[in-house]
Design an enzyme around this catalytic site. Sequence first.
Site, short mmCIF file in Angstrom:
data_model
loop_
_atom_site.label_atom_id
_atom_site.label_comp_id
_atom_site.label_asym_id
_atom_site.label_seq_id
_atom_site.Cartn_x
_atom_site.Cartn_y
_atom_site.Cartn_z
N ASP A 1 4.58 -5.93 -4.62
CA ASP A 1 3.85 -6.89 -3.79
C ASP A 1 2.47 -7.21 -4.35
OD1 ASP A 1 5.79 -7.15 -1.78
OD2 ASP A 1 5.20 -5.25 -0.89
N ASP B 1 3.68 -3.50 0.76
CA ASP B 1 3.54 -2.05 0.61
C ASP B 1 3.92 -1.56 -0.78
OD1 ASP B 1 6.22 -2.45 0.80
OD2 ASP B 1 6.48 -1.50 2.75
N ASP C 1 5.85 -8.62 5.55
CA ASP C 1 7.01 -7.84 5.14
C ASP C 1 7.79 -7.48 6.40
OD1 ASP C 1 7.73 -7.16 2.70
OD2 ASP C 1 6.78 -5.20 2.62
#
Length: 845
Positions: free
Chosen positions: A589, A585, A283
């Site tokens: 996801d 997070d 990410d």
Amino acid sequence: MTLMILGVCAFVSLIVGIATEGWPKGAHDGLGIVASILLVVFVTAGSDYRQSLQFNDLDKEKKKISIQVTRNGYRQKMSIYELLPGDVVHLSIGDQVPADGLFLSGFSVLIDESSLTGESEPVMVGAENPFLLSGTKVQDGSCKMLVTTVGMKTQWGKLMATLSEGGDDETPLQVKLNGVATIIGKIGLFFAVVTFAVLVQKMISHKWQEGTTLSWSGDDALHLLEYFAIAVTIVVVAVPEGLPLAVTLSLAFAMKKMMNDKALVRHLAACETMGSATTICSDKTGTLTTNHMTVVKSCICMNVKELSKPSDASVLRSEIPDSVAKTLLQSIFNNTGGEVVVNKDGKCEILGTPTEMAILEFGLSLGGNFQEERQASTLVKVEPFNSTKKRMGVVLELPEGRLRAHTKGASEIILAACEKVVNSDGEVVPLDKQSINHLNATIDQFASEALRTLCLAYMELENGFSENDAIPASGYTCIGIIGIKDPVRPGVKESVALCRSAGVTVRMVTGDNINTAKAIARECGILTDDGIAIEGPVFREKSMEELLELIPKIQVMARSSPLDKHTLVKHLRTTFNEVVAVTGDGTNDAPALHEADIGLAMGIAGTEVAKESADVIILDDNFSTIVTVAKWGRSVYVNIQKFVQFQLTVNIVALIVNFTSACMTGTAPLTAVQLLWVNMIMDTLGALALATEPPNDELMKRPPVGRKGNFISAVMWRNILGQSLYQFLVIWFLQAYGKTIFRLHGSSDSDLVLNTLIFNSFVFCQLFNEVNSREMEKADVLEGILDNSVFVGVLGATVFFQIIIVEYLGTFANTTPLTIVQWFFSLCIGFLGMPIAVFLKGIPV
């Protein structure tokens, strides 16, 4: 199993020994075996106990979950274990409900109760259905909940009271090693049966020649028992029961150390899998960047302004018309998932996601008042931020009774939904081509400076709007665009470079604008000249053939939806056979974290749903910690390889020596008790010493093992066979010429002295080979040895106990005290293994 066989052997040995030789002389052999069994049991139990304590520590750490709570009129962050009935808990998307409670207020709350009821359909919670149950997850919306019951009194607590948690599954490496152990065990069993058969056949043929085949005495029974003991010890030495122990020790050690390095391992297998990782899909926000965001640029009333200095905001406020400022502050303070609260010290505190906090801070710097703005109008409907739509919206009822919708989100998406814009005079005008080009150019310029861009817009609604209607998707008036800076974390660039040198590809997968993503990726060293940056919608349209060509080159994927991330991970794993680690997070996801070989959730920014789906939780949300996890994973794998190399060498030598000796002379030079001690050095102490070697920087300079790598490599076989040959030749030489060299002929206990010398030399060979096993390819095996106190401690303890066994425990261990010369000889024989190891490492394989 082997301990049970030995127990039987010890029991029979005691009975026959006492019957033939009387007490206490006849009991020595049996008691020696019993003592060895007890030692092995205590050491194994001790290491298991230590490991269980470590798991308890980790379990406590796993359960450290903090939530936002209002108590005594103050909003604060506290642990779920400190909750009391009467507290008001603030829940948002991705949170786990920490206690049973009642819905007070909120919007679009969807609860996933599957963990409690097994129902996959989410349940809508509101005034009609106000019950929230502990252990369920918030799938959409946000709300305030009044806590009614906590702990074991909750529905979840009652359910947990009826269950006992199962243990960890075996890790892939343990499964591999159990296979190795089984094969070696079977080979050992075969050798043991053949050895016993040969010895018994020799005895019977001897009795046949003497004509005493039918008369059996107590001595004969004792001989048979000795043969049985020899066969059993061959099995004991052959079965490497230390392999699973070594894996567990190594993983537990790595878990403990990784905890200090800010990584919490939830599943043991993740430790070793991370060492084989070939790709990391990371990410951007909070992982590669600091996640401390501030608004540094704005484009309001079509004018671009820098906001890097504190005074810039007040200058901006003086330049924009009051009507625009009023609408802007209304949008900022009402259309938000964050809050501005007054803490116990009377200071203003901003709560919410980093993006929300940055926008609220911007609103306050423009002179806005959060509480006044919220009280000035009534919230009719809220649509919380959604990662698929990439926007959030609210509908407000203004004091004069009019309805107004506010929206904010990804700049391109909101701008496409706008039909009008506020111009430099503060007037609402239609959005013409020139204005669109100006705003798009502004978005691109902000993004190229690595800023995250958000667009704010509003529209007046008809009075017929009800809270069941969806907030309109288009027809808005653009208020302005803001650029939020999220600086790259220190150390990320170096970590990405380290990954590249270690053969691990780093890919950035983000929901951000492609220009922002590219700018940050270049700054981190992820995007190279031959790499591709692609947008999620473009990626989705590609055919399978195009994907096969495209995926290996993708380094940045921007504007990606959770499904795009999942698709990329799935293809990398299945089509390209990569071992994939994924960081995430958000709740969105979870599918990708679940699909990946190793899911890495963020400890600070991560939602409970993401953490539940992950294998490792990165406690400081830092990319550098992910690289540390990879380094530890490799360290675990290499440590187990070192241990296996060490163990197989001992196994091969002990097997061949006892087998050939038993077949040729009818006796074994290494007795049951001696072999049990060697087994102890190998299995438990060897595992302890080699499995706790810390990682070094060299580990990140070699390519990853991947899925297909052989566990026992050619390098290991070279070392194993070379050392085995040397040790076998030494023992054979001592058996053949030992008595002559040490002038033992004519001595009454010459056999006992020689066997003790062979045993002593054999143990010292293992000790020095343990040092050799610290490095499989490097000649310098002493580098950093003093840094590993466990290793030095194990070596010292082994030497100490060896002296005790040889010098003082002769009756039990079938040894006799040796002279200084004989001790020095044993030491030299062992030490010679070191130059031989250096020579072996020079042989290319």
